[in-house]
Design an enzyme around this catalytic site. Structure first.
Site, PDB file in Angstrom:
ATOM      1  N   ASP A  38      42.888  36.494  54.938  1.00 53.97           N
ATOM      2  CA  ASP A  38      44.040  36.204  54.093  1.00 53.97           C
ATOM      3  C   ASP A  38      45.313  36.756  54.719  1.00 53.97           C
ATOM      4  O   ASP A  38      45.772  37.851  54.391  1.00 53.97           O
ATOM      5  CB  ASP A  38      43.847  36.725  52.671  1.00 53.97           C
ATOM      6  CG  ASP A  38      42.956  35.815  51.840  1.00 53.97           C
ATOM      7  OD1 ASP A  38      42.508  34.779  52.364  1.00 53.97           O
ATOM      8  OD2 ASP A  38      42.706  36.146  50.662  1.00 53.97           O
ATOM      9  N   HIS A  84      35.618  38.716  55.163  1.00 52.25           N
ATOM     10  CA  HIS A  84      36.577  38.679  54.061  1.00 52.25           C
ATOM     11  C   HIS A  84      35.993  39.085  52.704  1.00 52.25           C
ATOM     12  O   HIS A  84      36.560  39.921  52.008  1.00 52.25           O
ATOM     13  CB  HIS A  84      37.201  37.292  53.952  1.00 52.25           C
ATOM     14  CG  HIS A  84      38.339  37.220  52.983  1.00 52.25           C
ATOM     15  ND1 HIS A  84      39.469  38.015  53.107  1.00 52.25           N
ATOM     16  CD2 HIS A  84      38.531  36.476  51.854  1.00 52.25           C
ATOM     17  CE1 HIS A  84      40.301  37.756  52.113  1.00 52.25           C
ATOM     18  NE2 HIS A  84      39.752  36.831  51.338  1.00 52.25           N
ATOM     19  N   HIS A  87      36.066  38.738  41.752  1.00 61.75           N
ATOM     20  CA  HIS A  87      35.217  38.157  42.801  1.00 61.75           C
ATOM     21  C   HIS A  87      33.793  38.718  42.806  1.00 61.75           C
ATOM     22  O   HIS A  87      33.169  38.820  43.867  1.00 61.75           O
ATOM     23  CB  HIS A  87      35.872  38.355  44.177  1.00 61.75           C
ATOM     24  CG  HIS A  87      37.231  37.753  44.278  1.00 61.75           C
ATOM     25  ND1 HIS A  87      37.476  36.411  44.088  1.00 61.75           N
ATOM     26  CD2 HIS A  87      38.452  38.322  44.533  1.00 61.75           C
ATOM     27  CE1 HIS A  87      38.772  36.165  44.235  1.00 61.75           C
ATOM     28  NE2 HIS A  87      39.386  37.306  44.489  1.00 61.75           N
ATOM     29  N   HIS A 123      39.700  40.376  50.261  1.00 61.66           N
ATOM     30  CA  HIS A 123      39.473  39.468  49.134  1.00 61.66           C
ATOM     31  C   HIS A 123      39.807  40.088  47.774  1.00 61.66           C
ATOM     32  O   HIS A 123      40.578  39.526  47.005  1.00 61.66           O
ATOM     33  CB  HIS A 123      38.036  38.967  49.159  1.00 61.66           C
ATOM     34  CG  HIS A 123      37.816  37.691  48.404  1.00 61.66           C
ATOM     35  ND1 HIS A 123      38.714  36.656  48.390  1.00 61.66           N
ATOM     36  CD2 HIS A 123      36.764  37.287  47.623  1.00 61.66           C
ATOM     37  CE1 HIS A 123      38.239  35.660  47.658  1.00 61.66           C
ATOM     38  NE2 HIS A 123      37.068  36.019  47.164  1.00 61.66           N
TER      39      HIS A 123
END
Length: 433
Positions: A177, A293, A303, A330
């Site tokens: 990211d 990630h 998540h 993440h």
């Protein structure tokens, strides 16, 4: 060498510091979110090098990447160890891509070397533009990594980058990211400009996250922008994909994995990882690190379970190889685990660190499971960055620095011991056969 008394005192001191920090963070009031940065138009000649960044490209080599608006500028890098005196040159190649109505500039990738270790080089791209400089990593310990994921382009991103810039580090590790362009391709350009002051001076080694996918079914494949702009040493490490690769620096072997490409036992990534780990020589590289990630160990509500399938397939490989530390992003918060494997504490498992707190536009993940799992040592939802200083073949010092307003505050720290001092590697490799 670390004296015997110091070996005993340092872990005790680290425990005391962590306990103190946990108490302090309970009452910590996080500053408010910051807006996305805006970049005014800056007219430049079409041949002017922009968005310059560097990355390691095999032993004693560096890849220099930049973008120009025209198609005729040479992929030339002139470099030397004195300002304005370029004793060597490197020539590379170019690529570009189109994305709906957007057309990228000409993206130049040029590998230079062989280079001396721990040396400052002065360079310029395309035969013009400003003179830049970078420092190559050392050949031996100590070596320091700056670590921050989920960066984006907000006021907190700028704060994180400013704090990293104050750190005396050798390589930046980014577990996915990057730009948060999210289909708006111009944001890849502004991200490149934002990070150039740091990314042109120290190698940035990155892997992909979900915000790099940008696929449009039937029209555009995933990771097209990311792969074109951020070429990593996948070919140099025997990988067939820019989404997973490895590299070595000083005495560390670092594996960069892809959470968003195939990882089952029949996949190219799985077979590549198995082969790559089999070549690791712990006498040459006593430290073994892994980055990807999506975290496997995560006590945040955000998540949850997303990394379970990859963990089920690949965790045994990392365990058998004796990976020391795993970094992930993440989740927009920070968390450090004990040594852990198969869902519980294990003295022969790696330390897992989630550091997806670089400054992204989506904000922080504030909700954690209560009570915390037994394997979780420290967790906090704040923006910041980490620093891993590998002191020698046996000891490394990890610290996490919270962005407290515009100050960098060290909020978690611990000494970590390499598996080379234990029987874990031999035990795990025997069990992994």
């Amino acid at each position: 060498m670390v004296p015997n008394k110091l070996k005993i005192l340092l872990p005790l001191w680290a425990v005391v510091m962590v306990i103190t920090t946990v108490t302090a963070t309970a009452d910590y009031v996080r500053p408010p979110a910051r807006k996305t940065l805006h970049f005014p138009w800056d007219p430049r000649p079409s041949s002017h090098p922009q968005q310059v960044h560097i990355s390691l490209a095999g032993e004693n080599h560096m890849r220099v990447t930049w973008i120009t608006s025209d198609t005729s500028s040479p992929s030339l890098v002139e470099y030397g160890t004195s300002p304005g005196q370029y004793t060597s040159t490197g020539h590379g190649d170019t690529t570009s891509y189109s994305y709906i109505l957007y057309s990228s500039g000409t993206i130049h990738h040029t590998v230079i070397g062989p280079l001396e270790h721990n040396t400052v080089y002065y360079y310029r791209c395309g035969g013009q533009g400003p003179e830049l400089h970078f420092k190559t990593p050392p050949a031996q310990f100590p070596v320091t990594f700056a670590v921050a994921g989920d960066l984006g382009q907000t006021g907190w991103t700028k704060s994180t980058l400013d704090h990293i810039d104050l750190c005396e580090y050798d390589v930046h590790l980014l577990p996915g990211d990057l730009s948060y362009a999210d289909y708006i391709q111009r944001r890849w350009d502004t991200f490149g400009e934002l990070v150039q002051p740091l990314a042109s001076a120290r190698p940035w080694m990155v892997t992909q996250g979900n915000h790099e996918k940008e696929n449009i079914p039937f029209f555009i494949d995933g990771f097209e922008s990311y792969n074109a702009r951020w070429k990593m040493p996948y070919e140099e490490s025997g990988s067939s994909s820019n989404l997973y690769y490895s590299f070595e620096v000083a005495g560390a072997h670092v594996v960069m994995l892809g959470s968003y490409t195939y990882y089952d036992e029949n996949s190219d990534q799985y077979n590549w990882l198995k082969a790559d780990l089999s070549t690791v020589d712990r006498k040459k590289t006593p430290w073994l690190l892994a980055l990807f990630h999506v975290p496997w160990y995560n006590s945040n509500h955000a998540h949850q379970g997303e990394g379970d399938e990859m963990m089920q397939v690949m965790e045994p490989l990392l365990y058998a190889a004796g990976v020391d530390i795993v970094f992930a992003g993440h989740v927009h918060a920070y968390e450090r685990s004990k040594r852990v494997y198969n869902g519980k504490s294990d003295p022969c498992g790696p330390v897992h660190i989630t550091i997806g707190d670089g400054g992204n536009k989506e904000g922080l993940a504030n909700r954690y499971k209560d009570p915390s799992p037994e394997w979780s040592v420290f967790r906090e939802a704040s923006f910041g960055h980490g620093e891993l200083k590998i002191v020698n073949s046996t000891h490394a010092f990890w610290s996490w620095h919270r962005n407290d307003d515009d100050e960098s505050v060290r909020s978690d720290e611990a000494w970590i011991t390499s598996f080379t001092t234990t029987g874990c590697v031999a035990k795990e490799q025997k069990e992994g056969r």
